[in-house]
Design an enzyme around this catalytic site. Structure first.
Site, short mmCIF file in Angstrom:
data_model
loop_
_atom_site.label_atom_id
_atom_site.label_comp_id
_atom_site.label_asym_id
_atom_site.label_seq_id
_atom_site.Cartn_x
_atom_site.Cartn_y
_atom_site.Cartn_z
N GLY A 204 15.80 -2.31 41.48
CA GLY A 204 15.52 -3.58 41.51
C GLY A 204 16.77 -4.33 42.13
O GLY A 204 17.75 -4.15 41.57
N GLU B 124 18.39 -3.06 48.74
CA GLU B 124 18.23 -1.62 47.17
C GLU B 124 18.27 -0.30 47.66
O GLU B 124 19.01 -0.21 46.80
CB GLU B 124 17.19 -3.18 46.23
CG GLU B 124 16.89 -4.25 46.33
CD GLU B 124 18.27 -4.53 44.67
OE1 GLU B 124 19.16 -3.86 44.16
OE2 GLU B 124 18.56 -6.08 45.00
N PRO C 153 4.89 -14.46 32.60
CA PRO C 153 5.56 -14.59 31.93
C PRO C 153 6.69 -13.98 31.20
O PRO C 153 7.55 -14.36 30.93
CB PRO C 153 4.98 -17.07 31.45
CG PRO C 153 3.66 -16.68 32.21
CD PRO C 153 3.40 -15.26 32.12
N GLU D 269 23.77 4.89 35.86
CA GLU D 269 23.41 6.51 36.32
C GLU D 269 22.07 6.34 37.51
O GLU D 269 20.68 5.13 36.40
CB GLU D 269 23.18 7.54 34.95
CG GLU D 269 22.90 8.64 35.07
CD GLU D 269 22.91 10.06 33.92
OE1 GLU D 269 22.62 11.17 34.20
OE2 GLU D 269 22.75 9.47 32.78
#
Lengths: 227, 227
Positions: free
Chosen positions: A44, A60, A81, A115
DNA sequence: CCAAAAGTGTTACAAGTACACCCATGA
DNA sequence: TCATGGGTGTACTTGTAACACTTTTGG
């Protein structure tokens, strides 16, 4: 306008599934930086200010796999959070489904990843952050989509055999289906048309080829027979 | 850590449904400021740096309606760069379901809202931003939840009649169901137990009262009979 | 002629649908 | 006694599940 408080960062995570070697695989990266250095994670990255969430997810994914045309669907937004020790990161997760041919190419390492590798969903490594939970959720959605929509057909070539289709379902649900009932059900749904071709060069009775005649993702309750 | 780019703002929007006067209602606010001043909109607000998305949604909803205990579920995250003319705002939408008794109280006007009002989903005003789309999506989810989970029971009192339950479904699906088939289906699902009480003070045959014995939101394919 | 996968139908059971009348109460 | 909503069962149709053998090809 902008509110007067510190704002969270917004990322996208992409859970990418593919079928390879008769098994359902998911793409993971090995983190090259702290936190969770050397742990596996869902790929991501941050959303840029001028791109939509979906564009960010596509970007992405392409950076990672080189694959451009994929089925992509938003999953859920995780925003505890405490979920990222570095700070407040809200992540919008997407799930992607790419077919084997398209995903054959070499996976590329990227900025934060040392990787990238395909893992069978049955042999997953320990995952960074809250990614185990996200992946579990993605699996649920994938199965739901196979059960109630025509998504499965996105993984098949233009012309395919009924056995190929059934194998797909068997892999995704990790279960066998009865051949006669499966075929009866598929035919009753009016999703496919027989082509006049048959597959050649098999060392057994050559199967008939069919083509899909609806839109991918359409809702139809394909539902695995033998539920 | 924090990426080096300008970051989007993150808001939550809460689509709040309730049943009132035998009709499905949704809570909207009249915007007191530009853009879309004097247009109706889905209530919402920015996420604070130390609260989760769900906490933010709960807080906003309570500020608006005073209601604390509600069913709340994340819907979808909308993040087109152009969806808010003021700047990049990503909004995580939630849908809430509150029952009539709890929501009887006066609605409060808030900072950006000059007025708050319950609208029947069949008589909606024009909405600000992309809120029409969000609301449409919420309706779809609500119906799905009624069809496949026990969510409906969250709107009933501890003891209820089968007719009350059926009316709920008829309102949400905007359709009539066959009384005998509806009852047969509900009973076959093993979701309720008969109490020994009957409702008094009705000017017709007094109905039996039942109580719900499962968890709210559990998946069960209640599905409206007479699909 | 053997191995391998393709192809095909029937029967039993479960679930869904359509449908109409009597019941208990308060006014 | 009437108006109002509560309450119930059956026949039909549709969908699901279990199950075994023959066919066609290449090697």
């Amino acid at each position: 306008m902008k509110e007067e408080f510190p704002t969270p960062s917004v990322a996208v995570d992409i859970i990418t599934f593919s079928i390879k070697e008769n098994s359902l695989k998911v793409l993971l990266i090995k983190r090259g930086v702290e936190p969770f250095k050397d742990k596996w994670a869902i790929p991501g990255g941050f959303v840029r200010i001028k791109e939509s969430l979906e564009e960010a997810a596509k970007r992405e994914l392409e950076e990672e796999t080189g694959v451009k045309e994929v089925y992509l669907e938003q999953l859920y937004t995780f925003g505890e959070p405490s979920r990222d020790p570095r700070g407040r990161v809200i992540t919008v997760s997407y799930f992607a489904l790419i077919n084997d041919e398209k995903s054959e190419q070499e996976l590329k390492a990227t900025a934060d990843a040392s990787e990238a590798k395909w893992f069978s969903v049955k042999e997953l490594p320990e995952l960074a952050f809250d990614h185990a939970r996200i992946l579990k959720y993605a699996m649920k959605r994938l199965r739901w989509k196979f059960e109630y929509t025509t998504l499965a057909f996105s993984l098949l070539p233009k012309k395919f055999t009924l056995t190929q289709l059934q194998k797909l379902y068997e892999i995704v649900f990790d279960r066998k289906f009865d051949k006669r009932n499966f075929r009866k059900k598929i035919r009753s749904l009016d999703l496919i048309t027989p082509t006049k071709e048959i597959q050649k060069d098999v060392s057994n009775r050559p199967p008939k080829l069919y083509s899909f005649k609806k839109r991918i993702g359409e809702i139809v309750e394909i539902l695995p027979p033998n539920k």
